[in-house]
Design an enzyme around this catalytic site. Structure first.
Site, mmCIF file in Angstrom:
data_model
loop_
_atom_site.group_PDB
_atom_site.id
_atom_site.type_symbol
_atom_site.label_atom_id
_atom_site.label_comp_id
_atom_site.label_asym_id
_atom_site.label_seq_id
_atom_site.Cartn_x
_atom_site.Cartn_y
_atom_site.Cartn_z
ATOM 1 N N ASN A 137 21.370 -23.781 8.896
ATOM 2 C CA ASN A 137 20.032 -23.197 8.874
ATOM 3 C C ASN A 137 18.921 -24.222 8.702
ATOM 4 O O ASN A 137 17.789 -23.875 8.413
ATOM 5 C CB ASN A 137 19.954 -22.099 7.805
ATOM 6 N N ARG B 273 18.013 -16.832 17.536
ATOM 7 C CA ARG B 273 16.878 -16.341 16.755
ATOM 8 C C ARG B 273 15.708 -17.305 16.847
ATOM 9 O O ARG B 273 14.669 -17.070 16.257
ATOM 10 C CB ARG B 273 17.289 -16.278 15.268
ATOM 11 N N CYS C 240 22.379 -12.824 14.931
ATOM 12 C CA CYS C 240 23.446 -11.994 14.358
ATOM 13 C C CYS C 240 23.034 -10.535 14.295
ATOM 14 O O CYS C 240 21.865 -10.222 14.063
ATOM 15 C CB CYS C 240 23.745 -12.450 12.935
ATOM 16 N N ARG D 288 15.921 -7.176 12.434
ATOM 17 C CA ARG D 288 15.360 -8.527 12.417
ATOM 18 C C ARG D 288 14.070 -8.657 13.243
ATOM 19 O O ARG D 288 13.991 -9.439 14.199
ATOM 20 C CB ARG D 288 16.416 -9.553 12.857
ATOM 21 N N ILE E 70 9.988 -9.569 14.053
ATOM 22 C CA ILE E 70 9.242 -10.821 13.822
ATOM 23 C C ILE E 70 7.774 -10.531 13.511
ATOM 24 O O ILE E 70 6.910 -11.362 13.744
ATOM 25 C CB ILE E 70 9.385 -11.786 15.019
HETATM 26 N N1 EPU Z 1 11.876 -9.724 8.314
HETATM 27 C C1 EPU Z 1 10.989 -8.821 8.851
HETATM 28 N N2 EPU Z 1 9.947 -9.285 9.601
HETATM 29 C C2 EPU Z 1 9.774 -10.620 9.852
HETATM 30 C C3 EPU Z 1 10.695 -11.548 9.294
HETATM 31 C C4 EPU Z 1 11.735 -11.079 8.529
HETATM 32 O O1 EPU Z 1 11.122 -7.608 8.648
HETATM 33 O O2 EPU Z 1 8.817 -10.980 10.549
HETATM 34 C C5 EPU Z 1 12.987 -9.230 7.499
HETATM 35 C C6 EPU Z 1 14.355 -9.549 8.096
HETATM 36 O O3 EPU Z 1 14.726 -8.598 9.062
HETATM 37 C C7 EPU Z 1 15.239 -9.547 6.878
HETATM 38 C C8 EPU Z 1 14.316 -10.124 5.798
HETATM 39 O O4 EPU Z 1 12.984 -9.919 6.256
HETATM 40 O O5 EPU Z 1 15.604 -8.248 6.552
HETATM 41 C C9 EPU Z 1 14.507 -11.607 5.500
HETATM 42 O O6 EPU Z 1 14.471 -12.345 6.700
HETATM 43 P P1 EPU Z 1 14.190 -13.919 6.782
HETATM 44 O O7 EPU Z 1 13.059 -14.106 7.718
HETATM 45 O O8 EPU Z 1 14.071 -14.465 5.410
HETATM 46 O O9 EPU Z 1 15.532 -14.447 7.410
HETATM 47 P P2 EPU Z 1 15.731 -15.261 8.752
HETATM 48 O O10 EPU Z 1 14.771 -16.387 8.823
HETATM 49 O O11 EPU Z 1 15.818 -14.340 9.909
HETATM 50 C C10 EPU Z 1 17.351 -17.050 7.801
HETATM 51 C C11 EPU Z 1 18.729 -17.532 8.117
HETATM 52 C C12 EPU Z 1 19.726 -16.484 7.660
HETATM 53 C C13 EPU Z 1 19.596 -16.317 6.159
HETATM 54 C C14 EPU Z 1 18.142 -15.939 5.810
HETATM 55 C C15 EPU Z 1 17.893 -15.957 4.312
HETATM 56 C C16 EPU Z 1 18.472 -18.879 10.110
HETATM 57 C C17 EPU Z 1 18.743 -19.008 11.559
HETATM 58 N N3 EPU Z 1 18.862 -17.747 9.554
HETATM 59 O O12 EPU Z 1 17.176 -15.848 8.502
HETATM 60 O O13 EPU Z 1 21.012 -16.997 7.936
HETATM 61 O O14 EPU Z 1 20.449 -15.305 5.735
HETATM 62 O O15 EPU Z 1 17.215 -16.881 6.400
HETATM 63 O O16 EPU Z 1 17.965 -17.269 3.841
HETATM 64 O O17 EPU Z 1 17.947 -19.793 9.477
HETATM 65 C C18 EPU Z 1 23.276 -16.903 8.464
HETATM 66 O O18 EPU Z 1 23.282 -18.113 8.263
HETATM 67 O O19 EPU Z 1 24.290 -16.234 8.695
HETATM 68 C C19 EPU Z 1 21.992 -16.201 8.461
HETATM 69 C C20 EPU Z 1 21.834 -14.956 8.868
#
Ligand code: EPU
Length: 440
Positions: free
Chosen positions: A23, A93, A117, A122, A124
């Protein structure tokens, strides 16, 4: 397509080294596109997510070359396209991460809806609202967005809820914006700080002035950098859980206490052994594990990425454990597979007084068929079976379950694991696991 065949029941023993963080790596590749000269990145994992990001960069005209020993070079020279294809959006993503470098070069970025995933919707929305605060004009189409700005302008944005990716995207985008950007309620994940350190090495001016406030002073251009990607703390937890669940003893080279606080506290409660030294952390079984509840949270809490592994570990702990997932709305797909292995695990929705404050996902994305917690009763002798992997962490969790189970398990969906782990089966084999691969 391949499958894993795992003959369970062997305690894992020995030393294993961590790879570069999944990540972190891919986002450094994208940030490096600000420069036309090649940046050199060390400790890069050869995993699906990195290969996909590299493929998107090449599709846009940028250059990525993989060298020996986990070193790679990347540059934005010859970047000619501002449109990410629909296909790239399905695969990764990462699409919104490209907005900053593309706007800087072309004044425009066309990005598909991001994939990744299947652990929730998810959306944005938080990314897009943030980009608007930097002066971007956003046109929304059914399957893509057009994001326009002659040059992004420094601004103020407070995230409504934590977002790891949203924080990254705002930092990358603000790095070359005109003027100062203040970001509040930002994510504290260490991989965000890896990105900050990399951008600063490129000549950026990014600082975390408070735990949850980041200030970015935009610069006109960024230069190439030579940087080593941080080690993967999610891998550290994977090997730690494998050591404890198989009643083994594993030294995890490069595991760092400072990134694993919430996990180490849970290991203490469960009665697992660990010893920290300057090279890494040794995890070892020291007697019957005790049931221990966890609630996932953004960093510095207990990571959502560890939840599946912890659930498997709790099938071996004595008593009833509750695992409550608050970050993603639908991350329990592995439970059906685990039930086939005779685990005593039931999903439920706990009573939550203030869901808006507890849950990190948008409440409107929740659905009646989703569950947010699991009740696990242990210890249980798991039975080997055929399992289907649906995402990277679920995959690691089912591998762990199969390593404990009596008999031969078959795991389909190897490619999901390979999005996030380099040679996980090979490294487990070195620890004594009986795990083989077979073509389907
Ligand atoms: N969310 C929204 N709107 C947004 C952004 C996020 O509703 O605009 C929601 C997401 O759907 C989720 C929550 O907020 O329910 C948290 O999402 P976040 O943005 O923190 O996660 P991410 O950036 O999509 C990254 C990692 C994940 C890890 C999370 C938490 C990457 C590619 N992915 O996801 O990793 O679980 O941060 O640290 O960096 C994994 O490694 O298996 C994985 C899923």
């Amino acid at each position: 397509m391949e499958k894993f065949i795992i003959d369970g029941g062997n305690p894992l023993k020995g030393e294993v080294s961590l790879c570069g963080a999944k990540n972190s790596g891919f986002k450094l590749l994208i940030a490096a596109l600000y420069s036309n000269e090649p940046s050199t990145l060390h400790n890069f994992s050869k995993i699906g997510d990195v290969l996909t990001t590299a493929a998107v960069i090449k599709e846009l005209g940028g250059q990525v070359s993989f060298g020996e020993n986990h070193v790679l070079q990347v540059s934005g020279k010859n970047l000619t396209k501002q449109n990410l294809s629909q296909e790239s959006g399905q695969l990764s993503r990462a699409s919104t991460y490209f907005v900053g470098p593309l706007i800087h070069r072309f004044g425009k970025a066309v990005i598909p809806n991001p994939g990744g995933c299947q652990i929730g919707r998810r959306p944005i929305d938080r990314h897009l609202e943030g980009l608007k605060a930097l002066g971007a004009q956003i046109k929304e189409f059914p399957d893509h967005y057009e994001i326009l700005a002659k040059r992004l302008k420094g601004g103020y944005f407070a995230f409504p809820k934590n977002t790891h990716g949203g924080t990254d995207i705002m930092i990358i985008s603000a790095a070359c914006a005109e003027g100062k950007t203040i970001l509040e309620n930002v994510a504290q994940e260490p991989e965000v700080d890896d990105l900050i350190a990399f951008l600063n090495q490129m000549g950026g001016k990014v600082s975390r002035v408070e735990p949850r406030t980041i200030v970015v002073r935009g610069v006109d251009e960024l230069k190439p950098a030579d940087y080593t990607v941080m080690y993967d703390r999610n891998e550290a937890v994977t090997f730690a859980c494998a050591a404890l669940a198989t009643k083994g003893d594993v030294f995890v080279l490069h595991a760092e206490e400072k990134y694993l606080g919430a996990f180490l506290e849970a290991v203490r409660k469960v009665g697992g052994g660990y010893q920290i030294d300057r090279r890494g952390i040794r995890f070892y079984y020291q007697g019957q594990l005790r049931a221990t509840d966890i609630v996932t949270q953004p960093y510095p809490g207990f990571m959502t990425d560890w939840m599946g592994l912890w659930s498997i570990l709790m099938t071996q702990a004595k008593g009833e454990s509750i695992v409550h997932e608050t970050v993603f709305e639908n991350r329990f797909a592995f439970v059906n597979e685990l039930k086939k292995m005779e685990a005593k695990i039931e999903l439920f929705n706990p009573r939550v007084d203030n869901p808006e404050a507890i849950y990190n996902f948008n409440l409107e994305d929740d659905q009646p068929q989703y569950f947010h917690a699991a009740r696990i009763i242990g210890p249980t002798e798991l039975e080997a079976t055929t399992e289907e992997i649906t995402d990277v962490r679920a995959g690691a969790s089912l591998i762990l379950a199969s390593l404990i189970a009596k008999g031969k398990s078959e795991l389909l969906g190897v490619e999901h694991v390979e999005r996030g782990y380099e040679n996980l089966d090979g490294r487990l084999r070195l620890l004594g696991a009986k795990i083989a691969r077979k073509k389907l």
